[in-house]
Design an enzyme around this catalytic site. Structure first.
Site, PDB file in Angstrom:
ATOM      1  N   SER A 140      13.417   5.045  -4.856  1.00 51.16           N
ATOM      2  CA  SER A 140      12.982   4.096  -3.843  1.00 51.16           C
ATOM      3  C   SER A 140      11.765   3.340  -4.344  1.00 51.16           C
ATOM      4  O   SER A 140      11.247   3.612  -5.426  1.00 51.16           O
ATOM      5  CB  SER A 140      12.656   4.820  -2.539  1.00 51.16           C
ATOM      6  OG  SER A 140      11.443   5.527  -2.698  1.00 51.16           O
ATOM      7  N   LYS A 141      11.304   2.428  -3.513  1.00 49.38           N
ATOM      8  CA  LYS A 141      10.184   1.548  -3.869  1.00 49.38           C
ATOM      9  C   LYS A 141       8.966   2.311  -4.366  1.00 49.38           C
ATOM     10  O   LYS A 141       8.248   1.839  -5.230  1.00 49.38           O
ATOM     11  CB  LYS A 141       9.792   0.703  -2.651  1.00 49.38           C
ATOM     12  CG  LYS A 141      10.553  -0.600  -2.573  1.00 49.38           C
ATOM     13  CD  LYS A 141       9.614  -1.737  -2.180  1.00 49.38           C
ATOM     14  CE  LYS A 141      10.249  -3.077  -2.459  1.00 49.38           C
ATOM     15  NZ  LYS A 141      10.852  -3.682  -1.303  1.00 49.38           N
ATOM     16  N   ARG A 142       8.731   3.510  -3.790  1.00 52.39           N
ATOM     17  CA  ARG A 142       7.501   4.205  -4.186  1.00 52.39           C
ATOM     18  C   ARG A 142       7.554   4.661  -5.646  1.00 52.39           C
ATOM     19  O   ARG A 142       6.544   5.041  -6.219  1.00 52.39           O
ATOM     20  CB  ARG A 142       7.205   5.349  -3.204  1.00 52.39           C
ATOM     21  CG  ARG A 142       7.789   6.661  -3.521  1.00 52.39           C
ATOM     22  CD  ARG A 142       7.630   7.657  -2.376  1.00 52.39           C
ATOM     23  NE  ARG A 142       8.799   8.521  -2.369  1.00 52.39           N
ATOM     24  CZ  ARG A 142       8.917   9.571  -3.140  1.00 52.39           C
ATOM     25  NH1 ARG A 142       7.948   9.924  -3.953  1.00 52.39           N
ATOM     26  NH2 ARG A 142      10.015  10.299  -3.114  1.00 52.39           N
ATOM     27  N   GLY A 189       8.303   2.585  -7.956  1.00 49.78           N
ATOM     28  CA  GLY A 189       8.112   1.351  -8.732  1.00 49.78           C
ATOM     29  C   GLY A 189       9.180   0.341  -8.369  1.00 49.78           C
ATOM     30  O   GLY A 189       9.778   0.419  -7.300  1.00 49.78           O
TER      31      GLY A 189
END
Ligand code: GLU
Length: 431
Positions: free
Chosen positions: A201-203, A205
């Site tokens: 996921s976004k966390r 990167g």
């Protein structure tokens, strides 16, 4: 009916082109091309609130950029009449019914099974899903319904998608049976996991292809990298072009377990592909990552810029890395004179003497023979005699203003005779 393989990527334009979607698209593309088949792009934009034109554009541009050209294109929002016809069919056959506004499928509540190319036989008891909703109304079909109608209408033979869709498949199988359509073959790909084995996921990167593009990853590197997430050719090849991937692809070799997304691996691929690029081509790509003022110089002095690009080619991991540490090629370096003092030297006068000597050596070269080799030859014996650090350290600082830089002979060769000597003279003046 022909036996031609037909695959599709069916993204919902509710977000930027995700790296996971890119991998699913790639596998569909490879499988179709391998079998001389057809690869379809179908935009699943039935969710009017969440679907956005800008996301659709991002997905289309991203697929093109990766080289995954499609043979046919469809947009679900333009196929309302087709879905309506099939909804009416199910209603008239009493296989679906109206519930307030919604259309529900009359679930026979039975066990269904399907064969998955990657995971083998899968069985589900559909009683768990009840009479599920297939459309909000006759003009608003939902995913489960539209996907079955479309895959059948478009002749899709292989549904290759993420394993998060396994639990949807029994509903699809029920609909295929209700219509009397032949089932496609299924292949559910393992999810892409972050290095800590959680869902990517976004966390962790960047997750959108556009982000990677902007950072200066090359499409060839991304394609090669994502092909190897959950698949490998079964030999020791690592660098493979799209056409080599097509040649070697097989769904049977796709693995079942979650596949790790490892950014270091992507970086490794990117470096490899950057080094393979012809310098002029790479130079043109890199200009876009330069601050405006430098870009102007690069445009005006192509030869000069290509030499810089050639030098930096070995160093950079992604194109955006280019702007770090090359400022001295565009601006006269500014530094504290103390930097000219080699750590083992007594005082700056020593640096001055060496720099003056270097100027004398360089003046004996003519501008045309000012290659890094000529420069090295001119200075080398003296440097060996006086101690390399004593001579080359102040030279490096005079040219770059930096403690660390590429080989000063290479730098001088690129800067040219006039600029090199002028920078050394500046250093002498500082002292
Ligand atoms: N629109 C669905 C998605 O984006 C497609 C699923 C499928 O391939 O059937 O997940």
């Amino acid at each position: 009916m022909s036996n031609k393989v037909i695959t599709r990527i069916a993204p919902s334009p509710t977000g930027l082109f995700h790296i996971g979607t890119a991998r699913t698209a790639l596998f569909n593309y490879l499988y179709a091309m391998k079998h001389g088949g057809k690869f379809i792009l179908r935009v699943e934009d039935t969710d009017k609130e969440r679907s956005k034109k800008e996301y659709e554009e991002d997905i289309l541009n991203g697929l093109k950029w990766l080289g995954l050209e499609w043979d046919e294109f469809y947009r679900q929002s333009e196929r309302g009449e087709i879905y309506k016809k099939y909804l009416q069919q199910l209603l008239s056959e009493n296989k679906a019914y109206l519930d307030g506004n919604a259309v529900r499928f009359r679930n026979p509540n039975k066990k269904v099974s399907f064969k998955d190319i990657i995971r083998g036989d899968i069985e589900f008891d559909t009683a768990d899903v009840g009479d599920f909703v297939i459309a909000k109304d006759l003009d608003t079909p939902l995913y489960h319904f539209a996907v079955v109608v479309d895959d059948n209408e478009m002749g899709v033979t292989h549904v290759i998608r993420g394993e998060d869709h396994i639990s949807n498949t029994p509903r699809h199988v029920l609909l295929y049976e209700a219509f009397g359509f032949a089932l496609p073959q299924y292949a559910h790909l393992p999810l892409i996991l972050a290095p800590d084995k959680s869902k990517l996921s976004k966390r962790h990167g960047a997750v959108s292809v556009t982000d990677y593009k902007e950072q200066g990853y090359l499409p060839e590197a991304i394609v090669n990298f994502i092909a190897f997430i959950g698949w490998n050719p079964g030999d020791n090849r690592e660098i493979m072009s799209l056409s080599e991937l097509v040649e070697s692809f097989s769904l049977e070799k796709a693995q079942k377990g979650g596949a790790i997304f490892n950014t270091e691996r992507l970086d490794w691929y990117n470096k490899e592909y950057i080094r393979k690029k012809a310098t002029a081509e790479l130079g043109e790509m890199l200009v876009k990552y330069l601050p405006e003022k430098w870009a102007e110089v690069a445009e005006q002095r192509k030869d000069y810029w290509y030499k810089i690009a050639e030098l930096e080619k070995e160093r950079i991991t992604k194109l955006s890395d280019i702007k770090e540490g090359i400022g001295y090629f565009f601006e006269t370096p500014d530094y504290d004179k103390k930097l000219l003092l080699w750590k083992k030297a007594e005082n700056l006068d020593e640096s001055k003497t060496h720099l003056e000597k270097i100027v004398a050596f360089l003046n004996s070269l003519n501008s045309e023979d000012f290659t890094s080799r000529d420069i090295k030859e001119a200075i080398w014996n003296y440097a060996e005699e006086q101690g390399r650090g004593n001579v080359l350290w102040p030279l490096r600082v005079a040219l770059t203003g930096l403690e660390k830089s590429p080989d000063p002979f290479l730098v001088a060769g690129i800067l040219g005779k006039e600029e090199t000597i002028s920078r050394i003279n500046n250093a002498i003046k500082k002292i």
